[in-house]
Each structure stands twice: as structure tokens, then as C-alpha cells.
Write an enzyme that holds these catalytic residues in place. Structure first.
Site, PDB file in Angstrom:
ATOM      1  N   GLU A   1       0.768  -1.309  -0.062  1.00 25.81           N
ATOM      2  CA  GLU A   1       0.128   0.125  -0.287  1.00 25.81           C
ATOM      3  C   GLU A   1       0.723   1.432   0.129  1.00 25.81           C
ATOM      4  O   GLU A   1       2.129   1.398   0.535  1.00 25.81           O
ATOM      5  CB  GLU A   1      -0.864  -0.064   1.159  1.00 25.81           C
ATOM      6  CG  GLU A   1      -1.930  -0.946   1.177  1.00 25.81           C
ATOM      7  CD  GLU A   1      -2.868  -1.084   2.297  1.00 25.81           C
ATOM      8  OE1 GLU A   1      -4.010  -1.511   2.449  1.00 25.81           O
ATOM      9  OE2 GLU A   1      -2.296  -0.948   3.543  1.00 25.81           O
TER      10      GLU A   1
ATOM     11  N   CYS B   1       3.399   8.391   1.778  1.00 31.15           N
ATOM     12  CA  CYS B   1       4.036   7.549   2.460  1.00 31.15           C
ATOM     13  C   CYS B   1       4.083   6.279   1.875  1.00 31.15           C
ATOM     14  O   CYS B   1       3.346   5.728   1.150  1.00 31.15           O
ATOM     15  CB  CYS B   1       2.867   7.284   3.676  1.00 31.15           C
ATOM     16  SG  CYS B   1       3.430   5.991   4.966  1.00 31.15           S
TER      17      CYS B   1
ATOM     18  N   CYS C   1       6.042  -7.050   6.866  1.00 35.98           N
ATOM     19  CA  CYS C   1       7.171  -6.629   7.530  1.00 35.98           C
ATOM     20  C   CYS C   1       7.987  -7.636   8.499  1.00 35.98           C
ATOM     21  O   CYS C   1       7.466  -8.655   8.778  1.00 35.98           O
ATOM     22  CB  CYS C   1       6.787  -5.560   8.775  1.00 35.98           C
ATOM     23  SG  CYS C   1       8.009  -4.432   9.520  1.00 35.98           S
TER      24      CYS C   1
ATOM     25  N   CYS D   1       5.929  -4.949  15.540  1.00 31.87           N
ATOM     26  CA  CYS D   1       5.408  -4.009  16.820  1.00 31.87           C
ATOM     27  C   CYS D   1       4.037  -4.360  17.053  1.00 31.87           C
ATOM     28  O   CYS D   1       3.132  -4.163  15.990  1.00 31.87           O
ATOM     29  CB  CYS D   1       5.848  -2.497  16.139  1.00 31.87           C
ATOM     30  SG  CYS D   1       7.521  -2.469  15.626  1.00 31.87           S
TER      31      CYS D   1
ATOM     32  N   CYS E   1       0.857  -2.310  15.545  1.00 32.52           N
ATOM     33  CA  CYS E   1       0.679  -1.952  14.228  1.00 32.52           C
ATOM     34  C   CYS E   1       0.319  -3.133  13.449  1.00 32.52           C
ATOM     35  O   CYS E   1       0.773  -4.441  13.681  1.00 32.52           O
ATOM     36  CB  CYS E   1       2.544  -1.788  13.774  1.00 32.52           C
ATOM     37  SG  CYS E   1       2.621  -1.603  11.822  1.00 32.52           S
TER      38      CYS E   1
ATOM     39  N   GLU F   1       9.823  -2.413   7.344  1.00 28.95           N
ATOM     40  CA  GLU F   1      11.180  -1.576   7.959  1.00 28.95           C
ATOM     41  C   GLU F   1      12.285  -1.316   6.857  1.00 28.95           C
ATOM     42  O   GLU F   1      12.859  -2.435   6.432  1.00 28.95           O
ATOM     43  CB  GLU F   1      11.739  -2.568   9.015  1.00 28.95           C
ATOM     44  CG  GLU F   1      13.062  -2.335   9.765  1.00 28.95           C
ATOM     45  CD  GLU F   1      13.224  -0.745  10.227  1.00 28.95           C
ATOM     46  OE1 GLU F   1      12.540  -0.494  11.018  1.00 28.95           O
ATOM     47  OE2 GLU F   1      13.894   0.127   9.311  1.00 28.95           O
TER      48      GLU F   1
ATOM     49  N   SER G   1      11.935   6.349   8.450  1.00 32.33           N
ATOM     50  CA  SER G   1      11.395   6.036   9.549  1.00 32.33           C
ATOM     51  C   SER G   1      12.030   4.690  10.019  1.00 32.33           C
ATOM     52  O   SER G   1      11.543   3.605   9.148  1.00 32.33           O
ATOM     53  CB  SER G   1       9.864   6.433   9.720  1.00 32.33           C
ATOM     54  OG  SER G   1       9.770   5.879  11.081  1.00 32.33           O
TER      55      SER G   1
ATOM     56  N   LEU H   1       9.842   5.117  18.446  1.00 29.33           N
ATOM     57  CA  LEU H   1      10.340   5.233  19.818  1.00 29.33           C
ATOM     58  C   LEU H   1       9.206   4.409  20.466  1.00 29.33           C
ATOM     59  O   LEU H   1       9.379   3.441  21.001  1.00 29.33           O
ATOM     60  CB  LEU H   1      10.883   6.627  20.285  1.00 29.33           C
ATOM     61  CG  LEU H   1      11.518   6.342  21.566  1.00 29.33           C
ATOM     62  CD1 LEU H   1      12.844   5.594  21.548  1.00 29.33           C
ATOM     63  CD2 LEU H   1      11.935   7.659  22.357  1.00 29.33           C
TER      64      LEU H   1
ATOM     65  N   CYS I   1      -1.644   5.945  10.494  1.00 32.09           N
ATOM     66  CA  CYS I   1      -0.407   5.355  10.973  1.00 32.09           C
ATOM     67  C   CYS I   1      -0.782   4.201  11.543  1.00 32.09           C
ATOM     68  O   CYS I   1      -1.553   3.966  12.279  1.00 32.09           O
ATOM     69  CB  CYS I   1       0.286   5.784  11.710  1.00 32.09           C
ATOM     70  SG  CYS I   1       1.285   7.360  11.217  1.00 32.09           S
TER      71      CYS I   1
HETATM   72  S1  SF4 Z   1       5.757  -0.278  13.060  1.00 29.85           S
HETATM   73 FE1  SF4 Z   1       6.957  -0.491  11.009  1.00 29.85          FE
HETATM   74  S2  SF4 Z   1       8.458  -1.935  11.599  1.00 29.85           S
HETATM   75 FE2  SF4 Z   1       6.763  -2.253  13.196  1.00 29.85          FE
HETATM   76  S3  SF4 Z   1       5.807  -3.834  12.306  1.00 29.85           S
HETATM   77 FE3  SF4 Z   1       4.950  -1.739  11.510  1.00 29.85          FE
HETATM   78  S4  SF4 Z   1       5.779  -1.592   9.591  1.00 29.85           S
HETATM   79 FE4  SF4 Z   1       7.006  -3.169  10.582  1.00 29.85          FE
END
Ligand code: SF4
Length: 431
Positions: free
Chosen positions: A131, A144, A151, A155, A158, A226, A257, A280, A401
């Protein structure tokens, strides 16, 4: 480099496997002929285009000139059809079309939010979905961009982190997102290319070349994935974006980022030197280990030391620290004070972006209440560090986000837990 025919026959599969656990997936070869043998020039650096033209049969001097022309048409004019390259001899244009293409990621769906945010679901030529999101503001328009399908990391706040890593995107697929956005926004300059017509039949002399006002002014590498686990491809793509003969976007308008791949931060500074943003999200080991699990591998101190050494960081070019507000998890006054202490201790030219958590189905967190977010922001502001609260954009189309996730990989809770364990084990083994 092989000719299209030999490459296609020697490498019938489009991807070659890369061993190891933090790079555990097949990665598309940067220059892969399509099924019909033609090579996609999008994402190929200019010297490599010259080489491809030489391999296809042009004399080196002619190849260099043609590469310059083709490159200009690709990145300055957004042209995808060689027939439109009016300063290239008419006879040569079909010759190019037989051997090369100028691709774009395929658009699967395009959505527009009530707040003007746009989200595209895209597909690679081998059918993987990812996306990109465009966020228009009064003064700027930010794209973005994704760096991976899925990924490597996990996280916990996310949605993308609940996807398995399918593969890294190629430089062409990364820069292709910027090209597609410019196509969709109608941003390519029209008219002829005065001063860039060394030979032959210019067909649109009536018009004048005028780079129109850009809607797309900024790029953030904050989409799926990432970026520092796909460093080479991200670097090569961003070089095309920054190249004065390419898309010519200033490095000051590009932000990368990372969740904290510490060993790659110095290389980012040395080889790309775009603005740096750090996901962070927590200030204690215990909480960051939980919500950004890469912290178990590279801790907060190590991460902030790498930030302090980032070249070019200054008060006019601050490092952004992203901080998602999770109710009862990372949002106390003590957390805010500790954040200030850390940023001061490492003397970081910093700004903090406070991101109200955007819920997604199955998420285990809730967003902090507005009063809590305001107080957290005040404590940081009072210390002299800017800490604006980001207003969520594109929530109604899941473009905000941490919400990006393609439907390709829907999993049950048990599967998600297993995946989280696998990703953690991979981090512990190392890269
Ligand atoms: S915040 Fe970024 S690095 Fe962390 S799981 Fe989501 S996409 Fe991956």
C-alpha cells in the site's frame, strides 16, 4: 549482465532466495526481464541503463546519450511509452519498445478518505500486494511509501506487523510508488523540453516546458515494512528520487523512519542522509521490549547514541521521534519526563510526534484519552522540545499510521501469536 533472452532462460524464477532469519524471504532481482523478455527500466540507475543499451547492441557513445534521454523522459516527464520520446530518432523508438518497458506497480484499488487522504492498494508484477498513502495538507503533500510486502518486525500496536514478510520491494517498486502518485496527481510537466532536444523531430514545439506546482512535496518511508531491513533497495530508490536528473526532490523533504535497526543508522547517514525518524513509542526497556520488539536486540540507549551520531542532525534538521499514545501503557507523566530526560541526555536535536493510536480489528491497545495526550504533550513542550499531536488522517479508509495491511494475509489469533514468536526468535538469532 545477461541479455534479456539468456537472463530469462537462466533465471526462470523471478526471485532468488536470501538465507538468514532477518532477511528470510525471496527478494526480487533488481533487473528481471518480464515474461516476454523485456526489461523494466524503472528503478534502474542511469549508468545501468547505458549498460543495458550497450548489451542490446548500441555503440557506447550512442548508448550513453540515449540513456540520458530515456532517463530524463522517465523521471522528468513521467513518460511510459517510448513512442512519446520525441527527441529520440523515430526509428529507434520501436527498437526500444521491443526490448524494454517503463513500468508502474499495478493499481488494485484506490480510495479517497473524507479528509482528502488517498490510499492505493498496489500489486507487484508477481502478484504481491502493498500500500501507499498520500496525505495532502495546506502547505505540503506527503507520500507515505512502503519498503516491504509485510514486515520483518512485529510491533504490537501496528497492523502491518501482523503480516508475515513476503518479500522486499525492488528499487523500481519503491520509486514506482512515487511515479504512480505523480501520475495520479497529474504532476508531470507538459510541453517540450527546450534545451533537451539534441536531435530529431520534436513534435510538441507549440507548448513550453513548465514544471507545474507540485502537490507531492514530501516523502516519508513509513509505509509497510522496515526500510533498514531492505537498505540497498531503499537507498537505490531514494537516490533516483533525489537525483537532480531524476525526480529531483531535496533530501530535506524525505524522511526515513526506522523502528531502530541500529547498525544501519550510520549507513543511512553516510549513503542517503535523508531526515531520520525513529519509532520510539516507549522510554523504558520493559514497555519498549513489548511494543517494539526489536528493542530486545538494540536497546534504547544504543539507539539514541546512534541518533546522536547521525550526520547533519541539527536544530534546523531535527530527528523526529514517533510516539504512539497507548492508554495506560506508555502515556504517564513519568513517561513524558523520562522522554525529555533521554533526549536531553543524548543532546538530540529532536521533535516528538505524538500519534493517537489508530485501532484496528484485533488490536490489544486503546488510544489514550485526549486530556492525557494533551498533558503528555505539554510536559514535553514545557522542556523546550516540540511535541505536536498528530491528527489522525484517513482513518475511514484504514490509511492512518499503523493501520496498513493488505488482505492477502489474514490470520487467526493463534497464527498471529505463532508469527510473533517466530519474528522474535529471528531477532534474537540476529542479522
Ligand atoms: S511499525 Fe513499522 S517496523 Fe513495526 S511492525 Fe509496523 S511496519 Fe513493521
Amino acid at each position: 549482465m545477461n541479455s534479456p533472452q539468456t537472463s530469462a532462460s537462466q533465471h526462470p524464477a523471478h526471485h532468488m532466495p536470501i538465507p538468514g532469519l532477518t532477511d528470510p524471504v525471496p527478494v526480487a532481482r533488481p533487473i528481471t526481464p518480464r515474461a516476454d523478455g523485456r526489461i523494466d527500466l524503472l528503478g534502474v540507475a542511469r549508468p545501468a541503463i547505458t549498460e543495458l543499451l550497450i548489451e542490446a547492441g548500441l555503440e557506447p557513445k550512442a548508448a550513453k546519450l540515449r540513456a540520458k534521454q530515456v532517463y530524463h523522459w522517465i523521471y522528468h516527464r513521467g513518460v511510459t511509452d517510448f513512442a512519446e520520446m520525441t527527441d529520440i530518432a523515430k526509428g529507434l523508438r520501436p527498437w526500444l519498445s521491443e526490448r524494454f518497458v517503463i513500468g508502474r506497480p499495478d493499481i488494485v484499488t484506490a480510495q479517497i478518505s473524507s479528509d482528502g487522504t488517498r490510499k492505493w492498494l498496489l500489486s507487484t508484477t508477481d502478484g504481491h500486494e502493498f500500500e501507499m498513502v498520500f496525505i495532502p495538507d495546506e502547505a505540503r503533500g506527503t507520500l507515505c511509501v512502503s519498503s516491504q510486502v509485510g514486515c520483518t518486525l512485529n510491533c504490537t500496536f501496528c497492523h502491518t506487523g501482523t503480516m508475515r514478510l513476503v518479500r522486499n520491494l525492488t528499487p523500481g517498486e519503491i520509486v514506482g510508488q512515487v511515479m504512480l502518485a505523480r501520475d495520479a496527481l497529474g504532476e508531470w510537466p507538459k510541453g517540450n523540453m527546450a534545451g533537451f532536444a539534441p536531435d530529431t523531430d520534436e513534435e510538441d514545439e507549440e507548448d513550453t516546458y513548465s514544471p507545474d506546482g507540485r502537490l507531492l512535496t514530501n516523502i516519508v518511508m513509513m509505509g509497510m515494512g522496515e526500510p533498514l531491513y531492505n537498505f540497498d533497495n531503499v537507498r537505490d530508490a531514494l537516490k533516483l528520487v533525489m537525483d537532480g536528473d531524476g525526480l529531483a526532490l531535496s533530501r530535506r523533504r524525505i524522511t526515513l523512519s526506522t523502528s531502530g535497526v541500529v547498525p544501519m543508522i550510520a549507513r543511512t547517514g553516510a549513503e542517503i542522509n535523508v531526515n531520520l525518524a525513529i519509532s520510539l513509542h516507549a522510554v523504558t526497556k520493559q514497555v519498549r521490549d513489548e511494543i517494539v520488539p526489536i528493542n530486545r536486540k538494540y536497546g534504547i540507549e544504543e539507539l539514541l547514541e546512534a541518533c546522536a551520531a547521525y550526520p547533519g542532525a541539527s536544530n534546523s534538521r531535527r530527528i523526529t521521534f514517533e510516539y504512539v499514545m497507548l492508554a495506560g501503557k506508555n502515556d504517564s507523566d513519568a513517561d513524558a519526563r523520562e522522554l525529555v530526560r533521554l533526549l536531553r541526555h543524548y543532546r538530540l536535536p529532536a521533535k516528538v510526534n505524538l500519534i493517537p493510536f489508530n485501532p484496528w480489528p484485533g488490536a490489544v491497545y486503546e488510544c489514550s484519552p485526549p486530556d492525557r495526550i494533551r498533558r503528555f504533550s505539554e510536559i514535553i513542550f514545557e522542556s523546550g522540545i516540540s511535541a505536536p499531536i498528530r491528527s489522525p488522517r484517513g482513518r475511514d479508509i484504514d490509511a492512518a499510521c499503523g493501520q496498513l495491511k493488505t488482505s492477502a494475509a489474514r490470520m487467526t489469533r493463534a497464527e498471529l501469536d505463532r508469527l510473533a514468536e517466530e519474528k522474535l526468535a529471528a531477532l534474537e538469532v540476529g542479522d
